[in-house]
Scaffold this active site. Sequence first.
Site, PDB file in Angstrom:
ATOM      1  N   ASN A 223       7.665 -10.769 -24.249  1.00  0.00           N
ATOM      2  CA  ASN A 223       8.498  -9.825 -23.502  1.00  0.00           C
ATOM      3  C   ASN A 223       9.977 -10.078 -23.817  1.00  0.00           C
ATOM      4  OD1 ASN A 223       9.571 -11.814 -21.532  1.00  0.00           O
ATOM      5  ND2 ASN A 223       7.404 -11.957 -20.983  1.00  0.00           N
ATOM      6  N   ILE A 321       1.603 -19.992 -13.008  1.00  0.00           N
ATOM      7  CA  ILE A 321       2.159 -21.357 -13.055  1.00  0.00           C
ATOM      8  C   ILE A 321       2.749 -21.750 -11.707  1.00  0.00           C
ATOM      9  CG2 ILE A 321       3.892 -22.838 -14.166  1.00  0.00           C
ATOM     10  CD1 ILE A 321       3.487 -21.018 -16.685  1.00  0.00           C
ATOM     11  N   PHE A 337      10.881 -16.269  -8.714  1.00  0.00           N
ATOM     12  CA  PHE A 337      11.723 -15.111  -9.007  1.00  0.00           C
ATOM     13  C   PHE A 337      10.850 -13.868  -9.037  1.00  0.00           C
ATOM     14  CE2 PHE A 337      16.021 -16.418 -10.082  1.00  0.00           C
ATOM     15  CZ  PHE A 337      15.865 -17.775  -9.885  1.00  0.00           C
ATOM     16  N   LYS A 355       2.157 -16.632  -3.223  1.00  0.00           N
ATOM     17  CA  LYS A 355       2.334 -17.750  -4.158  1.00  0.00           C
ATOM     18  C   LYS A 355       2.726 -19.046  -3.438  1.00  0.00           C
ATOM     19  CE  LYS A 355       3.620 -14.730  -8.001  1.00  0.00           C
ATOM     20  NZ  LYS A 355       3.497 -14.941  -9.437  1.00  0.00           N
TER      21      LYS A 355
HETATM   22  O1  C5P Z   1       3.846 -12.116 -10.126  1.00  0.00           O
HETATM   23  P1  C5P Z   1       5.150 -12.092 -10.816  1.00  0.00           P
HETATM   24  O2  C5P Z   1       5.046 -12.280 -12.295  1.00  0.00           O
HETATM   25  O3  C5P Z   1       6.038 -10.953 -10.463  1.00  0.00           O
HETATM   26  O4  C5P Z   1       5.901 -13.371 -10.204  1.00  0.00           O
HETATM   27  C1  C5P Z   1       7.103 -13.811 -10.680  1.00  0.00           C
HETATM   28  C2  C5P Z   1       7.281 -15.270 -10.374  1.00  0.00           C
HETATM   29  O5  C5P Z   1       6.094 -15.997 -10.663  1.00  0.00           O
HETATM   30  C3  C5P Z   1       8.339 -15.894 -11.250  1.00  0.00           C
HETATM   31  O6  C5P Z   1       8.913 -16.962 -10.521  1.00  0.00           O
HETATM   32  C4  C5P Z   1       7.535 -16.368 -12.435  1.00  0.00           C
HETATM   33  O7  C5P Z   1       8.202 -17.397 -13.149  1.00  0.00           O
HETATM   34  C5  C5P Z   1       6.263 -16.846 -11.780  1.00  0.00           C
HETATM   35  N1  C5P Z   1       5.050 -16.733 -12.600  1.00  0.00           N
HETATM   36  C6  C5P Z   1       4.409 -17.861 -13.071  1.00  0.00           C
HETATM   37  N2  C5P Z   1       3.245 -17.740 -13.789  1.00  0.00           N
HETATM   38  C7  C5P Z   1       2.724 -16.552 -14.044  1.00  0.00           C
HETATM   39  C8  C5P Z   1       3.348 -15.389 -13.588  1.00  0.00           C
HETATM   40  C9  C5P Z   1       4.516 -15.515 -12.870  1.00  0.00           C
HETATM   41  O8  C5P Z   1       4.917 -18.970 -12.823  1.00  0.00           O
HETATM   42  N3  C5P Z   1       1.600 -16.475 -14.750  1.00  0.00           N
END
Ligand code: C5P
Length: 416
Positions: A223, A321, A337, A355
């Site tokens: 991305n 993560i 974020f 989360k």
């Molecule tokens: O669900 P979304 O992608 O909108 O959530 C964003 C947040 O979750 C950010 O803090 C991003 O770094 C984290 N994230 C993550 N692992 C993922 C997807 C999002 O840590 N697979």
Amino acid sequence: MSFDLSVISSKNILLAVTGGIAAYKSAILVRRLKDYGFNVRVVMTHGAQAFIQPLTFQALSGNPVHTELLNPEAEAGMGHIELARWADLLLVAPASCDSLAKFAAGLADDLLSTLYLATKAPVWVAPAMNQQMWAAKATQRNLNTLIEDGVHVIMPDAGSQACGDVGLGRMPEPEEIAQQVKLYFHQAERAIAEKFGLLAGQRVVITAGPTREAIDPVRYISNHSTGKMGFSIAAACYAAGATVTLIAGPVSLDTPNGVSRINVSSAKHMLDESLQSLERGCDVFIATAAVADYRVAEVAEHKIKKAGDELAVALVKNPDIVATIAGQSKRPFMVGFAAETRNVEAYASEKLVVKKLDMIACNDVSRADIGFASDQNAMTVFFAERYKMDKRELEKASKQEIAQQLVEAIHDARVK
Ligand code: C5P
């Protein structure tokens, strides 16, 4: 710099319960201390066990109760020296006449008196006894000695006593003691922040940039994330006195001064490194990375050749993560974020809960002037409900300024 890492969530309270009827109040005190996020271990004297069972404290503290000094089995678990080192505060509540006398005389004939001598942690005593015993010259003499030795005394309340007397000697209510303990650590934290920076001594881990999910040896899904926000936050955390680890996806940015950088590619790789950094010690985890939500189910071993007008590639979900780290038993303060194009507030609040985050910073990426490749950003910060903090609007500013304000928000939430 020599200062203690001070975060309430990781402070260890060694609660010593001695023989007195107020021992029943200490069971509630354990609950209140745990409510404030302290780790609690309980030491009981033999006298205390005549009033209340160790099992009660074991169940409430979630840790085995320590009762013996010269017991090989107990010493094989967490020995008295280890226990003395573990404590960030030794809180003796209730403190009997006898325990005060032992401390004042420097005796070491049971576990508690030995711990008192062996710990470097501050010692607080909450004396509780019959009003005549409290007024006795020997008790007052011992108290004065302890105060001179640097012990903090939580003064007893006056009122009717279990023995029928009326006067000074009642242990203050557990809530009041727990609040004093919390205040003590918060004040210490503020003093450190003023002197050394808002995140002095804190270990901060930040994920940043995009992830790259391989399709075959030459192609990938990714991305537009540039990593600018995460790198700015890393710089701001370092400037605020933190030890910073930056787990970065593929970006073309220089590593900020003083920051340790780990380069990763895929989401799985980023998760592995995040878990390892947690093992090494992490107080604050900040997830700014734009992690690919899906990866290719089966990465082709060789370059996929052109064939036909359509090509279908099956995708599977990547691990989340930030949610994985937040789900660990020893979890740091978690910052996430959210980049949204609509219903920013509703989606952000939902993510905060789903989360299990402590704080979430979100921006409206439908605005052309901020976000992604821009050097500027504007954000709204939300805190988990238990912090009882209002949302914060961070007006449009450089990513460095926004990063500084995020550091302040993290600090404010943690010392609240
Ligand atoms: O669900 P979304 O992608 O909108 O959530 C964003 C947040 O979750 C950010 O803090 C991003 O770094 C984290 N994230 C993550 N692992 C993922 C997807 C999002 O840590 N697979």
